[in-house]
Design a protein around this motif. Structure first.
Motif, PDB file in Angstrom:
ATOM      1  N   UNK A   1      34.534  39.971  44.998  1.00 14.58           N
ATOM      2  CA  UNK A   1      34.834  39.965  46.426  1.00 14.58           C
ATOM      3  C   UNK A   1      34.231  41.200  47.086  1.00 14.58           C
ATOM      4  N   UNK A   2      33.830  41.041  48.355  1.00 15.69           N
ATOM      5  CA  UNK A   2      33.251  42.132  49.131  1.00 15.69           C
ATOM      6  C   UNK A   2      33.837  42.165  50.542  1.00 15.69           C
ATOM      7  N   UNK A   3      35.163  42.102  50.698  1.00 16.18           N
ATOM      8  CA  UNK A   3      35.747  42.068  52.041  1.00 16.18           C
ATOM      9  C   UNK A   3      35.884  43.453  52.652  1.00 16.18           C
ATOM     10  N   UNK A   4      36.080  43.479  53.958  1.00 15.40           N
ATOM     11  CA  UNK A   4      36.450  44.711  54.650  1.00 15.40           C
ATOM     12  C   UNK A   4      37.982  44.755  54.743  1.00 15.40           C
ATOM     13  N   UNK A   5      38.500  45.535  55.665  1.00 13.51           N
ATOM     14  CA  UNK A   5      39.925  45.863  55.725  1.00 13.51           C
ATOM     15  C   UNK A   5      40.838  44.632  55.713  1.00 13.51           C
ATOM     16  N   UNK A   6      40.725  43.782  56.722  1.00 20.79           N
ATOM     17  CA  UNK A   6      41.641  42.643  56.834  1.00 20.79           C
ATOM     18  C   UNK A   6      41.444  41.648  55.704  1.00 20.79           C
ATOM     19  N   UNK A   7      40.192  41.404  55.360  1.00 17.21           N
ATOM     20  CA  UNK A   7      39.906  40.466  54.281  1.00 17.21           C
ATOM     21  C   UNK A   7      40.480  40.912  52.953  1.00 17.21           C
ATOM     22  N   UNK A   8      40.447  42.226  52.709  1.00 14.20           N
ATOM     23  CA  UNK A   8      40.980  42.748  51.451  1.00 14.20           C
ATOM     24  C   UNK A   8      42.471  42.463  51.332  1.00 14.20           C
ATOM     25  N   UNK A   9      43.195  42.577  52.444  1.00 18.71           N
ATOM     26  CA  UNK A   9      44.642  42.355  52.432  1.00 18.71           C
ATOM     27  C   UNK A   9      44.985  40.888  52.181  1.00 18.71           C
ATOM     28  N   UNK A  10      44.007  40.008  52.375  1.00 19.34           N
ATOM     29  CA  UNK A  10      44.220  38.581  52.112  1.00 19.34           C
ATOM     30  C   UNK A  10      43.789  38.219  50.691  1.00 19.34           C
ATOM     31  N   UNK A  11      42.566  38.583  50.322  1.00 16.63           N
ATOM     32  CA  UNK A  11      41.996  38.102  49.059  1.00 16.63           C
ATOM     33  C   UNK A  11      42.527  38.842  47.830  1.00 16.63           C
ATOM     34  N   UNK A  12      42.842  40.137  47.952  1.00 12.53           N
ATOM     35  CA  UNK A  12      43.346  40.866  46.782  1.00 12.53           C
ATOM     36  C   UNK A  12      44.677  40.293  46.276  1.00 12.53           C
ATOM     37  N   UNK A  13      45.675  40.075  47.133  1.00  9.62           N
ATOM     38  CA  UNK A  13      46.932  39.483  46.641  1.00  9.62           C
ATOM     39  C   UNK A  13      46.755  38.069  46.080  1.00  9.62           C
ATOM     40  N   UNK A  14      45.926  37.264  46.754  1.00 12.05           N
ATOM     41  CA  UNK A  14      45.719  35.896  46.280  1.00 12.05           C
ATOM     42  C   UNK A  14      45.093  35.882  44.886  1.00 12.05           C
ATOM     43  N   UNK A  15      44.144  36.761  44.665  1.00  9.63           N
ATOM     44  CA  UNK A  15      43.497  36.805  43.360  1.00  9.63           C
ATOM     45  C   UNK A  15      44.440  37.357  42.283  1.00  9.63           C
ATOM     46  N   UNK A  16      45.250  38.331  42.654  1.00  3.87           N
ATOM     47  CA  UNK A  16      46.217  38.867  41.680  1.00  3.87           C
ATOM     48  C   UNK A  16      47.193  37.785  41.238  1.00  3.87           C
ATOM     49  N   UNK A  17      47.675  36.999  42.188  1.00  3.72           N
ATOM     50  CA  UNK A  17      48.593  35.904  41.853  1.00  3.72           C
ATOM     51  C   UNK A  17      47.873  34.838  41.030  1.00  3.72           C
ATOM     52  N   UNK A  18      46.680  34.468  41.480  1.00  3.45           N
ATOM     53  CA  UNK A  18      45.930  33.440  40.766  1.00  3.45           C
ATOM     54  C   UNK A  18      45.566  33.839  39.351  1.00  3.45           C
ATOM     55  N   UNK A  19      45.384  35.146  39.161  1.00  5.27           N
ATOM     56  CA  UNK A  19      44.986  35.641  37.830  1.00  5.27           C
ATOM     57  C   UNK A  19      46.086  35.420  36.788  1.00  5.27           C
ATOM     58  N   UNK A  20      47.309  35.289  37.241  1.00  3.63           N
ATOM     59  CA  UNK A  20      48.420  35.000  36.327  1.00  3.63           C
ATOM     60  C   UNK A  20      48.178  33.680  35.592  1.00  3.63           C
ATOM     61  N   UNK A  21      47.565  32.727  36.288  1.00  3.08           N
ATOM     62  CA  UNK A  21      47.338  31.393  35.729  1.00  3.08           C
ATOM     63  C   UNK A  21      45.941  31.249  35.129  1.00  3.08           C
ATOM     64  N   UNK A  22      45.038  32.186  35.473  1.00  6.49           N
ATOM     65  CA  UNK A  22      43.667  32.144  34.949  1.00  6.49           C
ATOM     66  C   UNK A  22      43.327  33.521  34.367  1.00  6.49           C
ATOM     67  N   UNK A  23      44.006  33.881  33.286  1.00  6.16           N
ATOM     68  CA  UNK A  23      43.924  35.247  32.785  1.00  6.16           C
ATOM     69  C   UNK A  23      42.575  35.589  32.151  1.00  6.16           C
ATOM     70  N   UNK A  24      41.793  34.587  31.802  1.00  5.13           N
ATOM     71  CA  UNK A  24      40.487  34.860  31.193  1.00  5.13           C
ATOM     72  C   UNK A  24      39.417  35.186  32.237  1.00  5.13           C
TER      73      UNK A  24
END
Length: 346
Positions: free
Chosen positions: A71-94
């Motif tokens: 990901x390459x977001x700026x301020x607002x985008x980071x606040x959206x994509x970082x949490x979503x990816x952290x949550x998603x990573x729980x189910x796609x740990x590889x």
């Protein structure tokens, strides 16, 4: 399974000249050359709030289809994509999560956004532009930070192609977004003060770059006060920057953004063999070698800016002597060298 999905501001078919878009496109192009189109997916975040409404579906798509998500977001985008990816990573740990930072703002930003900070600590790697940024994040207990310089795919001049200007008036330029915070007025005033002080035109100043849409009224107003030796020259396509810059004596970069990263405009100048005079923002020492590729003055010190340009005008050879060092420095900012750390971590 694809090698990578890149989530960033591509703004396809639109001529954007900002650093975020340029860097996003450069990384995607380098990956395409390395692994081929079929191995790389792109998700474009260009657009309004509607784009963020699509984010959960975009993240799910990326996690399902790719080994690496970048990901390459700026301020607002980071606040959206970082949490979503952290949550998603729980189910796609590889899957491996990578965040490529554009600019120097992240350390200060994370001091105010603890939840985003917590999410980013779960990423496999965060790539910042300078050692100064890396140290600042490590002070916030990050252990996954790596330095990946800003980069541009430019033709770097050879020493035989360098243009030397030995006569007045010496040509200066700014080559960034046209806005107050980039110190545009400081550059205009410095040239005016020096020329009026000596009673002749020692310096000419050309201003390049897109005008900030929120500051058009301000710029239109100051344009009416331009002396004859100051001009606005519009925008330059990114693949023509070296052609334009090589004919200048100095690039001036009196930024008032203390958290600049590695400005693309300075990479352009180095590739063209043009030294830089800049204010000493937070990451100045990571970008400009004092007395080797350029000169600096204290942050926001307009008096030091004027004094420095005045000294250079009296000894122009001090600029000429730096030109070959600039094209050497430009080699550090080629995509192949800069992106190497990201490729290895993938």
């Amino acid at each position: 399974m694809k090698k990578a999905t890149i989530i960033g501001h591509f703004a396809e078919k639109i001529e954007y000249l900002d650093g975020q878009t340029i860097k996003t496109r450069i990384i995607a192009e380098e990956f395409r050359h390395k692994w081929g189109n079929k191995q790389i997916a792109k998700i474009d975040t260009h657009g309004s709030i509607k784009t963020f409404l699509k984010a959960p579906f975009q993240v799910l798509q990326a996690l399902q289809s790719s080994k690496n998500i970048i990901i390459l977001p700026a301020h607002n985008g980071l606040r959206v994509y970082a949490p979503l990816l952290k949550i998603g990573h729980i189910f796609f740990q590889k899957r491996k999560l990578h965040y490529v930072v554009i600019g120097g703002w992240l350390p200060e930003f994370l001091k105010r956004h603890w939840f985003t900070k917590r999410c980013l600590k779960a990423f496999n790697a965060i790539y910042v532009e300078t050692n100064t940024m890396k140290k600042a994040l490590e002070k916030q207990d990050f252990t996954n930070v790596y330095v990946m310089s800003n980069c541009k795919d430019l033709k770097i001049l050879s020493s035989e192609e360098l243009v030397y200007q030995n006569e007045e008036p010496y040509r200066l330029c700014t080559f960034s977004r046209v806005m107050k915070e980039k110190g545009i007025e400081d550059a205009i005033n410095a040239v005016r003060v020096i020329n009026e002080k000596v009673g002749r035109v020692i310096y000419k100043l050309d201003i390049y770059g897109p005008i900030d849409p929120n500051q058009t009224e301000w710029f239109e107003k100051i344009q009416t006060t331009f002396p004859k030796y100051v001009s606005y020259k519009g925008t330059v396509p990114s693949n023509k920057s070296v052609d334009v810059l090589q004919n200048y004596f100095l690039l001036v970069f009196p930024t008032r953004f203390f958290t600049e990263g590695i400005p693309g405009t300075i990479i352009d100048a180095y590739a063209a063999g043009v030294p830089v005079v800049a204010s000493k923002w937070e990451n100045f020492d990571d970008v400009i070698d004092e007395g080797v590729t350029g000169f600096g003055f204290s942050f926001k010190s307009t008096s030091e800016f004027v004094e420095l340009l005045y000294c250079i005008a009296k000894k122009p050879q001090m600029v000429m002597d730096l030109k070959k060092e600039c094209i050497k420095k430009a080699q550090y900012f080629t995509p192949d060298k800069a992106i190497g750390i990201l490729v290895r971590k993938m």
